[in-house]
Each structure stands twice: as C-alpha cells, then as structure tokens.
Design an enzyme around this catalytic site. Structure first.
Site, short mmCIF file in Angstrom:
data_model
loop_
_atom_site.label_atom_id
_atom_site.label_comp_id
_atom_site.label_asym_id
_atom_site.label_seq_id
_atom_site.Cartn_x
_atom_site.Cartn_y
_atom_site.Cartn_z
CB SER A 1 4.74 -1.76 12.25
OG SER A 1 4.34 -0.42 12.44
N GLY B 1 2.01 2.24 10.71
CA GLY B 1 2.94 3.35 10.52
C GLY B 1 3.69 3.77 11.77
CG HIS C 1 -6.12 1.78 5.07
ND1 HIS C 1 -5.65 2.79 5.88
CD2 HIS C 1 -5.12 0.86 4.98
CE1 HIS C 1 -4.41 2.50 6.25
NE2 HIS C 1 -4.06 1.34 5.72
CG ASN D 1 -1.78 1.18 1.38
OD1 ASN D 1 -1.81 2.03 0.49
ND2 ASN D 1 -2.51 1.26 2.49
CG PHE D 2 3.00 2.60 -3.51
CD1 PHE D 2 3.57 1.46 -2.95
CD2 PHE D 2 3.37 2.94 -4.81
CE1 PHE D 2 4.48 0.68 -3.67
CE2 PHE D 2 4.27 2.18 -5.54
CZ PHE D 2 4.82 1.04 -4.97
CE LYS D 3 -0.30 3.09 4.78
NZ LYS D 3 -0.26 3.13 6.22
CD GLU E 1 -2.98 5.43 6.80
OE1 GLU E 1 -2.94 5.40 5.56
OE2 GLU E 1 -2.06 4.99 7.52
CD GLU F 1 -3.75 -2.76 7.33
OE1 GLU F 1 -2.62 -2.99 6.90
OE2 GLU F 1 -4.42 -1.76 7.02
P1 PGA Z 1 2.44 0.20 7.76
O1 PGA Z 1 1.00 0.39 7.08
O2 PGA Z 1 3.04 -1.05 7.18
O3 PGA Z 1 3.19 1.45 7.41
O4 PGA Z 1 2.19 0.07 9.22
C1 PGA Z 1 0.15 -0.70 6.88
C2 PGA Z 1 -1.13 -0.26 6.22
O5 PGA Z 1 -1.60 0.85 6.51
O6 PGA Z 1 -1.70 -1.00 5.40
#
Ligand code: PGA
Length: 239
Positions: A196, A166, A91, A6-8, A93, A160
C-alpha cells in the site's frame, strides 16, 4: 533508490506499451537517477524500445526450467526471447494464493540466480503472525530466507507485510524500520518496502534509514501516480 512497479494481473500489451513510453520520457525529462523496474504480465512482454538506461522490465514469476512440459508456465527460453533478466520471486500472492512452498521458492531462486537474473525476493508476515509481535515476525521472515543465497550480488529483498498488500493500509514507519534494521544485519543488498505504498506515504517510507526503495502494486498501475512516487523519491534523495 529502486522503484519497482508490479502490475500483477493488470494491463494489456497495448496499455503497457503506452505506459512504458510515458514512463521512459518522464525519466529522461526529469533526469531521474533511480533504478526503475516494471513487471508487466507475461502477455505484455516485448522488446520495448526503451531509451532510459535505468528503466528495465522483468517478470512477476517464471518456472525454474529452460523449457519442457509445465502447462501454463513459462521458462528461460521464453524469457530469453525478450531479453528479460529481472524476476520477482516469493511474492506473497504466489506463496499464499498459489501455495508455493519455501522449498519451491528456493528452487526458483537458485535456478534464476544460476542464470544471472536480478531477483527481487519478497518476504513478509501474515496478520496472525504480526499480532504475535516482533519476534514472531522475524522468525517467520527468517524462515522465508531459508536456502536463499543472501550474498548473491544481484539480490534485492522486498519486505512486504501480507496484511498491507492491496489493502490501502501500509505498515507503520516504526514497524517497517524495525524489520529493515533486522534484515540489514544479515543482508547487504538493497532492501525495499512494499504494501500500500502511494504518493501520500512514499516520502515517510523512503526516509526510513535502511529503506533503499519501493515495490509498488496498486499505485503503480496508473503511470502518472507511479511517476509522482518517482518524483517524491528524487526529492527525498536531494534532501
Ligand atoms: P500494493 O502491492 O502496493 O497494491 O499493496 C504491493 C505488492 O504486492 O508488491
């Protein structure tokens, strides 16, 4: 196993092209059998000349509409141009920063399900719920499964925990196991862990019995690190 990047809000069109080129040849060279997904930002969508048949791109979000007046959003018409058939929905976020309600998340789910998308559906609790214990965690996660068709054949569920995303601080193996075991009772689809994940913890996480793969943010942004994790997954599968 399923390994997803996931590049975000990272990478450009040019760097995504370079990334996919490297990743594609890595998969071929090492005869990787895992299903690998890359979710770049919208601006990097393209009809990439990918050779591996186990590498696909997808989107991190989209609006549940064919086309219309939804300023700043993209719909099915724009996705079809790039033959995109994979999407991340729910997700954390988007739920927490962009305030998407469960009702809206479920609406997106049914729209993209009715259009035959593979859906990586994310669930996970914030820290204040985790602190109340396992029962509270599962109640919270079950509420995120409301109005979601758990029998959809193109469903992948990613657990998650919000506090692990993150932060560099992954959930403990026993906590991941407990949640995945509980989810397995309701869901036959592949179950991923995200939060993470990095080369130093991927092996332990992939060995968890009900873990069918990983959804990776930060550690996926560098193609070599992402390939390292794919290699670890291959070694775990061969154990
Ligand atoms: P992360 O993000 O690996 O940076 O913790 C995971 C995600 O949001 O899918």
């Amino acid at each position: 196993m399923i390994i997803a990047a996931n590049f975000k809000t990272n990478h450009t069109r040019e760097s995504t092209r370079e990334y996919l080129e490297k990743l594609d040849s890595f998969l071929i060279k090492n005869s990787i059998k895992d299903d690998v997904f890359v979710f770049p930002p919208f601006t990097a969508l393209n009809r990439y000349a990918i050779i591996s048949d186990n590498l696909e791109i997808g989107v991190q979000n989209a609006y549940p509409v064919e086309k219309g007046s939804f300023t700043g959003e993209i719909g099915l018409e724009q996705l079809s141009e790039f033959k995109v058939k994979n999407i991340i929905i729910g997700h954390s976020e988007r739920r927490h920063i962009l305030k998407e309600s469960q009702e809206f998340v479920a609406e997106k789910f049914s729209f993209f399900k009715s259009n035959g998308f593979r859906i990586i559906y994310c669930v996970g609790e914030p820290i204040e719920v985790r602190e109340k214990g396992f029962e509270a965690v599962m109640d919270y996660i079950y509420s995120q499964l409301e109005n979601i068709d758990l029998n959809y054949d193109k469903l992948i569920v990613a657990y998650e925990p919000v506090w692990a995303i993150g932060t560099g601080l992954s959930a403990k193996e026993e906590d991941i196991k407990e949640v995945l075991d509980a989810l397995r009772l309701k869901i036959k689809s592949p179950l991923l862990y995200g939060g993470s994940v990095k080369p130093s913890n991927a092996k332990e996480i992939l060995r968890i019995p009900n873990c069918d793969g990983l959804l990776i943010g930060t550690a996926s942004w560098d193609v070599d690190t992402f390939c390292d994790i794919i290699m670890i997954s291959k070694l775990v599968a061969e154990e």
